[in-house]
Design an enzyme around this catalytic site. Structure first.
Site, PDB file in Angstrom:
ATOM      1  N   CYS A 112     -13.689   2.386  -5.867  1.00 21.84           N
ATOM      2  CA  CYS A 112     -13.669   3.548  -5.289  1.00 21.84           C
ATOM      3  C   CYS A 112     -13.792   4.839  -6.213  1.00 21.84           C
ATOM      4  O   CYS A 112     -14.128   5.946  -5.998  1.00 21.84           O
ATOM      5  CB  CYS A 112     -12.161   3.829  -4.505  1.00 21.84           C
ATOM      6  SG  CYS A 112     -11.818   2.732  -3.644  1.00 21.84           S
ATOM      7  N   HIS A 251     -10.369  10.775  -3.522  1.00 25.54           N
ATOM      8  CA  HIS A 251     -10.894   9.465  -2.856  1.00 25.54           C
ATOM      9  C   HIS A 251     -10.231   9.683  -1.397  1.00 25.54           C
ATOM     10  O   HIS A 251      -8.752   9.755  -1.383  1.00 25.54           O
ATOM     11  CB  HIS A 251     -10.504   8.358  -3.648  1.00 25.54           C
ATOM     12  CG  HIS A 251     -10.786   7.113  -2.939  1.00 25.54           C
ATOM     13  ND1 HIS A 251     -11.851   6.991  -2.091  1.00 25.54           N
ATOM     14  CD2 HIS A 251      -9.965   5.982  -2.467  1.00 25.54           C
ATOM     15  CE1 HIS A 251     -11.770   5.577  -1.687  1.00 25.54           C
ATOM     16  NE2 HIS A 251     -10.611   5.018  -2.011  1.00 25.54           N
ATOM     17  N   ASN A 280     -11.634   4.552   4.612  1.00 21.62           N
ATOM     18  CA  ASN A 280     -11.831   4.487   3.348  1.00 21.62           C
ATOM     19  C   ASN A 280     -13.206   3.655   2.723  1.00 21.62           C
ATOM     20  O   ASN A 280     -13.484   2.766   3.566  1.00 21.62           O
ATOM     21  CB  ASN A 280     -10.853   3.600   2.547  1.00 21.62           C
ATOM     22  CG  ASN A 280     -11.040   3.445   1.088  1.00 21.62           C
ATOM     23  OD1 ASN A 280     -11.982   3.568   0.530  1.00 21.62           O
ATOM     24  ND2 ASN A 280      -9.955   2.809   0.516  1.00 21.62           N
TER      25      ASN A 280
HETATM   26  N1  ACO Z   1      -0.914  -2.505  12.479  1.00 19.13           N
HETATM   27  C1  ACO Z   1       0.494  -2.937  12.750  1.00 19.13           C
HETATM   28  N2  ACO Z   1       1.043  -3.131  11.824  1.00 19.13           N
HETATM   29  C2  ACO Z   1       0.645  -3.371  10.672  1.00 19.13           C
HETATM   30  C3  ACO Z   1      -0.786  -3.325  10.382  1.00 19.13           C
HETATM   31  C4  ACO Z   1      -1.226  -2.787  11.105  1.00 19.13           C
HETATM   32  N3  ACO Z   1      -2.737  -2.393  11.117  1.00 19.13           N
HETATM   33  N4  ACO Z   1      -0.749  -3.362   8.912  1.00 19.13           N
HETATM   34  C5  ACO Z   1       0.226  -3.929   8.313  1.00 19.13           C
HETATM   35  N5  ACO Z   1       1.446  -3.931   9.380  1.00 19.13           N
HETATM   36  C6  ACO Z   1       2.697  -4.065   9.386  1.00 19.13           C
HETATM   37  C7  ACO Z   1       2.954  -5.231   8.111  1.00 19.13           C
HETATM   38  O1  ACO Z   1       3.012  -6.407   8.654  1.00 19.13           O
HETATM   39  C8  ACO Z   1       4.462  -4.714   7.960  1.00 19.13           C
HETATM   40  O2  ACO Z   1       5.399  -5.314   8.757  1.00 19.13           O
HETATM   41  P1  ACO Z   1       6.551  -5.942   8.554  1.00 19.13           P
HETATM   42  O3  ACO Z   1       7.507  -4.972   7.936  1.00 19.13           O
HETATM   43  O4  ACO Z   1       7.261  -6.612   9.755  1.00 19.13           O
HETATM   44  O5  ACO Z   1       6.399  -7.057   7.438  1.00 19.13           O
HETATM   45  C9  ACO Z   1       4.648  -3.268   8.183  1.00 19.13           C
HETATM   46  O6  ACO Z   1       3.722  -2.874   9.005  1.00 19.13           O
HETATM   47  C10 ACO Z   1       4.515  -2.454   6.678  1.00 19.13           C
HETATM   48  O7  ACO Z   1       3.464  -2.893   5.891  1.00 19.13           O
HETATM   49  P2  ACO Z   1       3.103  -2.356   4.721  1.00 19.13           P
HETATM   50  O8  ACO Z   1       2.188  -2.912   4.095  1.00 19.13           O
HETATM   51  O9  ACO Z   1       4.288  -2.191   3.962  1.00 19.13           O
HETATM   52  O10 ACO Z   1       2.769  -0.811   5.026  1.00 19.13           O
HETATM   53  P3  ACO Z   1       2.296   0.433   4.252  1.00 19.13           P
HETATM   54  O11 ACO Z   1       3.278   1.550   4.814  1.00 19.13           O
HETATM   55  O12 ACO Z   1       2.423   0.208   2.740  1.00 19.13           O
HETATM   56  O13 ACO Z   1       1.015   1.131   4.773  1.00 19.13           O
HETATM   57  C11 ACO Z   1      -1.370   0.714   3.728  1.00 19.13           C
HETATM   58  C12 ACO Z   1      -0.007  -0.057   4.305  1.00 19.13           C
HETATM   59  C13 ACO Z   1      -1.765   1.567   4.708  1.00 19.13           C
HETATM   60  C14 ACO Z   1      -2.417  -0.243   3.404  1.00 19.13           C
HETATM   61  C15 ACO Z   1      -0.846   1.548   2.383  1.00 19.13           C
HETATM   62  O14 ACO Z   1       0.107   0.516   1.529  1.00 19.13           O
HETATM   63  C16 ACO Z   1      -1.918   1.820   1.616  1.00 19.13           C
HETATM   64  O15 ACO Z   1      -2.634   2.716   2.103  1.00 19.13           O
HETATM   65  N6  ACO Z   1      -2.185   1.441   0.363  1.00 19.13           N
HETATM   66  C17 ACO Z   1      -3.187   1.745  -0.658  1.00 19.13           C
HETATM   67  C18 ACO Z   1      -4.400   1.564  -0.297  1.00 19.13           C
HETATM   68  C19 ACO Z   1      -5.340   2.162  -1.388  1.00 19.13           C
HETATM   69  O16 ACO Z   1      -4.941   3.113  -2.154  1.00 19.13           O
HETATM   70  N7  ACO Z   1      -6.401   1.508  -1.764  1.00 19.13           N
HETATM   71  C20 ACO Z   1      -7.144   1.862  -2.925  1.00 19.13           C
HETATM   72  C21 ACO Z   1      -8.610   2.134  -2.913  1.00 19.13           C
HETATM   73  S1  ACO Z   1      -9.329   0.732  -1.763  1.00 19.13           S
HETATM   74  C22 ACO Z   1     -10.804   0.246  -2.807  1.00 19.13           C
HETATM   75  O17 ACO Z   1     -10.815   0.172  -3.828  1.00 19.13           O
HETATM   76  C23 ACO Z   1     -11.753  -0.407  -2.061  1.00 19.13           C
END
Ligand code: ACO
Length: 325
Positions: A112, A251, A280
């Site tokens: 990214c 980003h 993203n």
């Molecule tokens: N729909 C419904 N529920 C979901 C989904 C979905 N699409 N995805 C995950 N869940 C569930 C999980 O299973 C979990 O359930 P549980 O509590 O029963 O175990 C719950 O939702 C919470 O999951 P988390 O992973 O803790 O959710 P979080 O609030 O952290 O959000 C996310 C996830 C959006 C991916 C976030 O962590 C994020 O944005 N992370 C950073 C991403 C990033 O910065 N990437 C960098 C660049 S990308 C690159 O370089 C290509």
């Protein structure tokens, strides 16, 4: 160092949209979950187009806006984690599509942060007098490396390309850059198989190891801290403070990450968002956001614009530009 400026921007977003309600039919998710956790409403899908084709369309627009032809280019840099092939580089394919006969060409792999890494290389190479006109492109077909059965990643990514043409200037426009990396945290976000570490096999295909794997939660915490630090360091290298900034172009991974960065830098409303429409797009995110912020007149001549990126590697990059277009 010779001064350097951006003289043209371009973008290409494939027309096919994949909305959150489309995803509800594919995996166990909901529009409500995706919107509140990420801010994303829809993303674009390139279907049968490789990254070089998206890059080509964005580059044609950037060259037209710069008032330059492909023959004016001395160098083409493409940032992508979804290149057409391992080799030849996507930059070489783009050089051929553009018929940029005089241009050297190479790819950058910095996820990214690839567009900011590319801009920094171009700025330094023009500044040193090696080249005059350089094209920098971020282009991704992330849909080709997405596991469409994994709800934790498939709702996040999209396809697109953004391009910038840089050239020699009379006044300083690129003021500073800060690039960083932490390879010890590679496991937080990667594509495990397909390279020399784990060559492709029937097993890697069956296990979907050619798709993006992400520990989103751990990444989230690192992303905010690293993006805040990168922006502060690049601003201080330019002799500026966060309050001097006119527009942050970050980003576009997650609205909650950007909101936390904005809060920490105390720069309310001075931020550009488009992730609700595109998700993203890795290296293309910041490139497309910069292009749209300019097209929508959110950036004006003389503004202090800060690009701020973070991604798999881990890698981060920020640069400060006194806008000259
Ligand atoms: N729909 C419904 N529920 C979901 C989904 C979905 N699409 N995805 C995950 N869940 C569930 C999980 O299973 C979990 O359930 P549980 O509590 O029963 O175990 C719950 O939702 C919470 O999951 P988390 O992973 O803790 O959710 P979080 O609030 O952290 O959000 C996310 C996830 C959006 C991916 C976030 O962590 C994020 O944005 N992370 C950073 C991403 C990033 O910065 N990437 C960098 C660049 S990308 C690159 O370089 C290509």
């Amino acid at each position: 160092m010779k001064p350097v400026k951006i003289v043209g921007l371009g973008k290409y977003l494939p027309p096919k949209k994949l909305t959150n309600s489309d995803l509800e039919k594919m995996v166990d998710t909901s529009d409500e979950w995706i919107t509140t956790r990420t801010g994303i409403k829809e993303r674009r899908i390139a279907e049968d187009m490789p990254s070089s084709e998206l890059a080509y369309r964005a580059s044609q627009q950037a060259l037209k806006n710069a008032g330059l032809g492909a023959d004016d280019l001395d160098l083409i840099i493409v940032a992508s984690i979804t290149p057409d092939n391992f080799f030849p580089s996507t930059a070489c394919r783009l050089q051929s599509l553009l018929k940029a006969r005089k241009a050297a060409a190479f790819d950058i792999s910095a996820a990214c942060s690839g567009f900011v890494y590319g801009l920094t290389c171009a700025w330094q190479m023009i500044g040193a007098g090696l080249y005059k006109n350089v094209l920098v492109v971020g282009s991704e077909v992330l849909s080709s490396v997405t596991d469409w059965q994994d709800r934790s990643t498939c709702v996040l990514f999209g396809d697109g390309a953004g391009a910038a043409v840089l050239t020699e200037a009379t006044k300083k426009s690129f003021l500073s850059s800060h690039l960083g990396a932490d390879g010890s945290r590679a496991a937080l976000l990667n594509i495990p198989a397909g390279g020399s570490r784990m060559p492709a096999s029937q097993q890697t295909v069956d296990d979907k190891l050619h798709c993006i794997k992400m520990k989103g939660n751990e990444l989230f915490r690192v992303a905010v801290r690293v993006m805040v630090d990168a922006a502060k360091i690049s601003l201080s290298k330019a002799g500026l403070k966060p309050e001097d900034l006119d527009m942050l172009v970050p980003h576009q991974a997650n609205k909650r990450i950007i909101d936390a960065v904005v809060k920490s830098l105390k720069i309310k409303d001075k931020v550009y968002f488009n992730l609700s429409r595109y998700g993203n797009m890795s290296s293309a995110s910041c490139a497309v956001a910069l292009c749209e912020a300019y097209q929508e007149s959110k950036i004006k001549k003389g503004d202090i614009v800060v690009l701020d990126t973070f991604g798999g590697g881990l890698v981060w990059g920020s640069c400060v530009i006194k806008w000259a277009l």
